[in-house]
Enzyme design. Structure first.
Site, short mmCIF file in Angstrom:
data_model
loop_
_atom_site.label_atom_id
_atom_site.label_comp_id
_atom_site.label_asym_id
_atom_site.label_seq_id
_atom_site.Cartn_x
_atom_site.Cartn_y
_atom_site.Cartn_z
N ASN A 270 20.51 4.75 -9.71
CA ASN A 270 20.03 4.75 -8.32
C ASN A 270 21.14 4.67 -7.28
OD1 ASN A 270 17.75 4.49 -9.91
ND2 ASN A 270 16.65 3.25 -8.43
N GLY B 141 1.04 1.27 -5.34
CA GLY B 141 -0.13 0.44 -5.04
C GLY B 141 -1.39 1.29 -4.93
N ASN C 121 19.11 13.21 -9.50
CA ASN C 121 19.50 12.44 -10.69
C ASN C 121 20.33 13.26 -11.68
OD1 ASN C 121 17.94 10.47 -9.54
ND2 ASN C 121 16.30 10.53 -11.05
N GLU D 233 16.94 -1.17 -2.40
CA GLU D 233 16.73 -2.27 -3.35
C GLU D 233 18.02 -2.60 -4.12
OE1 GLU D 233 12.24 -2.54 -4.63
OE2 GLU D 233 12.96 -0.53 -5.11
N LYS E 152 14.78 -1.29 -17.78
CA LYS E 152 14.58 -0.51 -16.55
C LYS E 152 15.68 -0.84 -15.53
CE LYS E 152 12.06 2.20 -13.76
NZ LYS E 152 11.25 1.73 -12.67
N ALA F 154 0.83 -1.22 0.00
CA ALA F 154 0.00 0.00 0.00
C ALA F 154 0.86 1.26 0.00
CB ALA F 154 -0.96 -0.03 1.18
N GLY F 155 1.90 1.26 -0.81
CA GLY F 155 2.70 2.48 -1.00
C GLY F 155 2.08 3.31 -2.12
O1 KPL Z 1 13.30 4.70 -11.76
C1 KPL Z 1 13.96 5.53 -11.20
C2 KPL Z 1 14.07 5.41 -9.72
O2 KPL Z 1 14.29 6.41 -9.06
O3 KPL Z 1 13.90 4.29 -9.22
C3 KPL Z 1 14.69 6.58 -11.99
C4 KPL Z 1 14.56 6.26 -13.46
C5 KPL Z 1 16.12 6.63 -11.60
C6 KPL Z 1 14.04 7.93 -11.83
O4 KPL Z 1 14.25 8.50 -10.59
#
Ligand code: KPL
Length: 321
Positions: free
Chosen positions: A210, A32, A220, A285, A202, A28-29
């Site tokens: 990240n 979600g 970023n 992550e 991705k 539930a973030g």
């Molecule tokens: O998907 C992203 C994330 O922050 O997890 C990016 C593409 C880096 C955009 O912030």
């Protein structure tokens, strides 16, 4: 390939009500809740699954959606994981590292015709779940929608695109039919039978951006502008490309660094999801991103020294357990 939304006639609301499956959302973030709001707005039955009574309380008041999609007074349904009602459509939007435990907590509720859709960052957890539940059709997805929670307000900060597709053999057999309610929401979504290519794209971008933003505590865009950080991003990208080639996994037509730099600039003022995790003292992550890549490389006897060093630095500074 550029996103091409699939054109569909909107379903008649009463069709939805009579034939619709009930979607349960685990996680539930912000993502979600974004899908829960959009399902609810399309009159699709939907409930969020939560772990505690205190979390349940948060859903007693109506929610509002602002930014790229807007709506007031959305009354979201929520229920505890340990409730007994059966689950036939499960959308998992937890953090990557919570996937197995979260699905395990509701496994007793999965009906015979249950379908699971995983919409998360990173890689590895999807394959682990598919090994654990070989008889359940498992679909995976990737999204660039940006959203965050602020009290009872869900801010849909950046509109993106989402792709879904089948992961295991049973899902490939069923095809896109069980996902139609997700694909017809007012969120740009498409179905791609080659979904793993999109997940890899991705993953590669996340591996380039990240961890470095978490290490340098920067937005970023700084990775594109600062020559030293840009050089580090290039080294990560070169290694990821080498691994993808060894796995015969296509990435982009352009070099990865060109794409990563473009994404870093396009999301220049964003704080990456990993930097946000670090700042909120949440587990990162990194294991499902650079960690997954290092594991894959190791099985092929390839070394990715820059990815490994970034993985170790993030693990040391921000322990993952
Ligand atoms: O998907 C992203 C994330 O922050 O997890 C990016 C593409 C880096 C955009 O912030």
């Amino acid at each position: 390939a550029r996103f091409q939304p699939q054109v569909r006639q909107p379903m008649h609301p009463t069709d939805n009500l009579s034939s619709a499956s009930h979607w349960h959302i685990l996680g539930a973030g912000a993502i979600g809740c974004l899908w829960a709001c959009h399902l609810q707005l399309q009159q699709q039955p939907v409930s969020l699954l939560v772990r505690s009574d205190s979390k349940l309380q948060q859903f007693q008041q109506p929610w509002s959606l602002s930014g790229q999609s807007q709506a007031e007074g959305i009354q979201l349904q929520a229920e505890l994981n340990q409730s007994e009602s059966p689950i036939s459509r499960l959308l998992v939007t937890t953090k990557s590292y919570d996937t197995l435990a979260a699905v395990e907590a509701v496994r007793h509720r999965l009906s015979k015709d249950a379908v699971i859709v995983l919409l998360q960052n990173g890689m590895g957890q999807q394959q682990q779940l598919a090994e654990r539940l070989p008889e359940v059709p498992i679909y995976v997805g990737t999204t660039t929608e940006g959203a965050f929670l602020s009290g009872h307000q869900l801010v849909h900060a950046g509109s993106g695109e989402s792709w879904f597709g089948p992961l295991n053999a049973v899902a490939k057999q069923l095809g896109e039919a069980p996902l139609r309610p997700l694909l017809s929401l007012a969120l740009h979504s498409g179905y791609d039978p080659q979904i793993l290519n999109r997940l890899w794209q991705k993953l590669a971008i996340n591996a380039a951006i990240n961890g470095l933003t978490a290490l340098h505590d920067c937005q970023n865009g700084v990775l594109a502008d600062n020559p030293e950080y840009h050089q580090q991003m290039t080294q990560l990208c070169d290694e990821v490309e080498r691994l993808a080639e060894a796995l015969q996994q296509p990435l982009f037509e352009q070099p990865l660094i060109t794409r990563a730099e473009a994404v870093a600039r396009a999301t220049g003022t964003n704080f990456s999801s990993m930097l946000q995790d670090v700042r909120h003292r949440r587990r990162t992550e990194i294991d499902a991103i650079n960690g997954y890549l290092c594991d894959q490389a190791q099985t092929l006897g390839i070394d990715l020294p820059h990815n490994r060093s970034l993985l170790e630095k993030i693990r040391q500074t921000h322990p993952t357990v």
